[in-house]
Design a protein around this motif. Structure first.
Motif, PDB file in Angstrom:
ATOM      1  N   ALA A 236     -26.187 -67.215 124.845  1.00 15.88           N
ATOM      2  CA  ALA A 236     -25.531 -67.328 123.398  1.00 15.88           C
ATOM      3  C   ALA A 236     -25.577 -68.867 122.946  1.00 15.88           C
ATOM      4  N   GLU A 237     -25.825 -68.878 121.803  1.00 16.20           N
ATOM      5  CA  GLU A 237     -26.118 -70.500 121.234  1.00 16.20           C
ATOM      6  C   GLU A 237     -24.912 -70.584 120.070  1.00 16.20           C
ATOM      7  N   THR A 238     -24.655 -71.861 119.761  1.00 18.23           N
ATOM      8  CA  THR A 238     -23.568 -72.068 118.743  1.00 18.23           C
ATOM      9  C   THR A 238     -24.310 -73.281 117.763  1.00 18.23           C
TER      10      THR A 238
ATOM     11  N   LEU B  64     -26.343 -66.135 118.222  1.00 24.51           N
ATOM     12  CA  LEU B  64     -25.028 -66.375 118.345  1.00 24.51           C
ATOM     13  C   LEU B  64     -24.284 -65.700 119.452  1.00 24.51           C
TER      14      LEU B  64
ATOM     15  N   GLU C 226     -14.613 -65.046 121.787  1.00 24.54           N
ATOM     16  CA  GLU C 226     -15.797 -65.401 120.980  1.00 24.54           C
ATOM     17  C   GLU C 226     -15.375 -65.944 119.835  1.00 24.54           C
ATOM     18  N   TYR C 227     -14.443 -65.338 119.179  1.00 26.47           N
ATOM     19  CA  TYR C 227     -14.148 -65.968 117.747  1.00 26.47           C
ATOM     20  C   TYR C 227     -13.788 -67.453 117.994  1.00 26.47           C
TER      21      TYR C 227
ATOM     22  N   ARG D 174     -14.683 -69.572 119.942  1.00 22.09           N
ATOM     23  CA  ARG D 174     -16.007 -70.203 120.330  1.00 22.09           C
ATOM     24  C   ARG D 174     -16.968 -70.294 118.907  1.00 22.09           C
ATOM     25  N   LEU D 175     -16.978 -69.493 118.068  1.00 20.01           N
ATOM     26  CA  LEU D 175     -17.660 -69.591 116.892  1.00 20.01           C
ATOM     27  C   LEU D 175     -17.026 -70.054 115.700  1.00 20.01           C
ATOM     28  N   GLU D 176     -15.710 -70.215 115.507  1.00 19.38           N
ATOM     29  CA  GLU D 176     -14.850 -70.650 114.592  1.00 19.38           C
ATOM     30  C   GLU D 176     -15.230 -71.920 113.980  1.00 19.38           C
TER      31      GLU D 176
ATOM     32  N   TYR E 208     -18.193 -73.302 113.668  1.00 18.62           N
ATOM     33  CA  TYR E 208     -19.447 -73.299 113.137  1.00 18.62           C
ATOM     34  C   TYR E 208     -19.562 -72.560 111.941  1.00 18.62           C
TER      35      TYR E 208
END
Length: 304
Positions: A61-63, A79, A115-116, A118-120, A122
């Motif tokens: 997984a990337e960010t 992602l 997961e949220y 981690r992504l929030e 970005y």
């Protein structure tokens, strides 16, 4: 030899010939069995040692910054989202669905809290996807804010109006050493402060209402691009902010306050469910969602 003996001999020869023929074509029964078992054993061994299913390497997984309203399937997969989650996003967008704020993306089916989180940081939602009505509201921007682009547009428009309208009357600015009481001032009084025009006057009122009242002049720094040089003209007198009852409000009501995000509101409701009423903010100090700074700035706005 008489006739009967010849018949017997001929019969014996025929039987012997058939027997030899059978052995020649069919082979030895035991040898056939052994060969068959050997082949079966070899096949079983090969079958066990082979890998009937292809093994694919796990995707790393990337960010990176992305807009869930415009990101394509390749970006979403990079992602770390699952293919079926990507299909759900496409279906949602095809039906006219729009992600207006970061929290909307948290509703994606199958997305975990880890997961949220981690992504929030970005998730960047373009102001183009906000309701058009926010351009004409009294507040000027929504709770999520329209961003610097709308601010520049508003400032540019005000400058053009000032040039075109030479008959407009502006309030006289107060002098150095004079002060305005921040927690009771209206827009007319606020515009008398050097560096404060109509836009920031409305922003001060809007943010004060969102907070429930100002308790410190330093809270003006929480307004985007607020001119710091104007802070010295404000004072706070007898602050009386609105209080949030942490033991009665729902999760949605709690997260409406600018000092309480979704995870903090959930931590509050989880504490009530597991431990009963909250007696003080110290009860929340052990939660990883509250640090010392969060508790200090929230303290004037809560009751139990």
């Amino acid at each position: 030899m008489n006739r009967n003996d010849r018949r017997v001999l001929i019969a014996a020869l025929i039987v012997g010939f058939l027997a030899l023929t059978g052995v020649f074509f069919l082979g030895h029964p035991e040898e056939t069995k052994d060969t068959s078992e050997s082949r079966n054993s070899s096949y079983s061994s090969d079958t066990r040692s082979s890998k009937p299913y292809a093994v694919t390497e796990a995707r790393q997984a990337e960010t990176f910054p992305f807009d869930p309203n415009t990101a394509d399937s390749t970006e979403l997969l990079r992602l770390g989202l699952q293919p079926w989650q990507v299909r759900n996003i496409y279906k949602y967008r095809a039906k006219g669905g729009i992600y207006r704020k970061k929290e909307d993306f948290a509703r994606l089916y199958g997305l975990t809290v880890k997961e949220y989180r981690r992504l929030e940081p970005y998730i960047h939602i373009s102001a183009d996807y906000l309701p058009a009505a926010t351009l004409f509201t009294e507040q000027g921007i929504s709770n999520e804010k329209l961003g610097n682009r709308l601010c520049r547009f508003d400032l540019g428009q005000r400058m053009r109006n000032e040039v075109q309208d030479t008959t407009r009357h502006y309030p006289v600015k107060i002098s150095e050493g004079e002060h305005i009481v921040l927690n009771v001032a209206d827009t007319t009084m606020l515009r008398k402060v050097p560096g404060i025009g109509s836009y920031y006057a409305k922003e001060i009122i809007r943010y004060g209402q969102w907070l429930g009242g100002y308790v410190s002049v330093n809270q003006l720094d929480e307004i985007d691009n607020f001119p710091k040089s104007s802070k010295k003209y404000f004072v706070i007198e007898q602050p009386n902010p609105e209080k949030l009852n942490l033991n009665k409000l729902t999760l949605q009501q709690l997260r409406h306050h600018p000092y309480i995000n979704y995870y903090q509101a959930k931590a509050i409701t989880d504490y009530r469910r597991l431990h009963g009423k909250i007696q003080s903010l110290k009860d929340l100090s052990l939660s990883p969602d509250f640090n010392e700074k969060d508790i200090l700035r929230l303290e004037p706005y809560v009751t139990f």
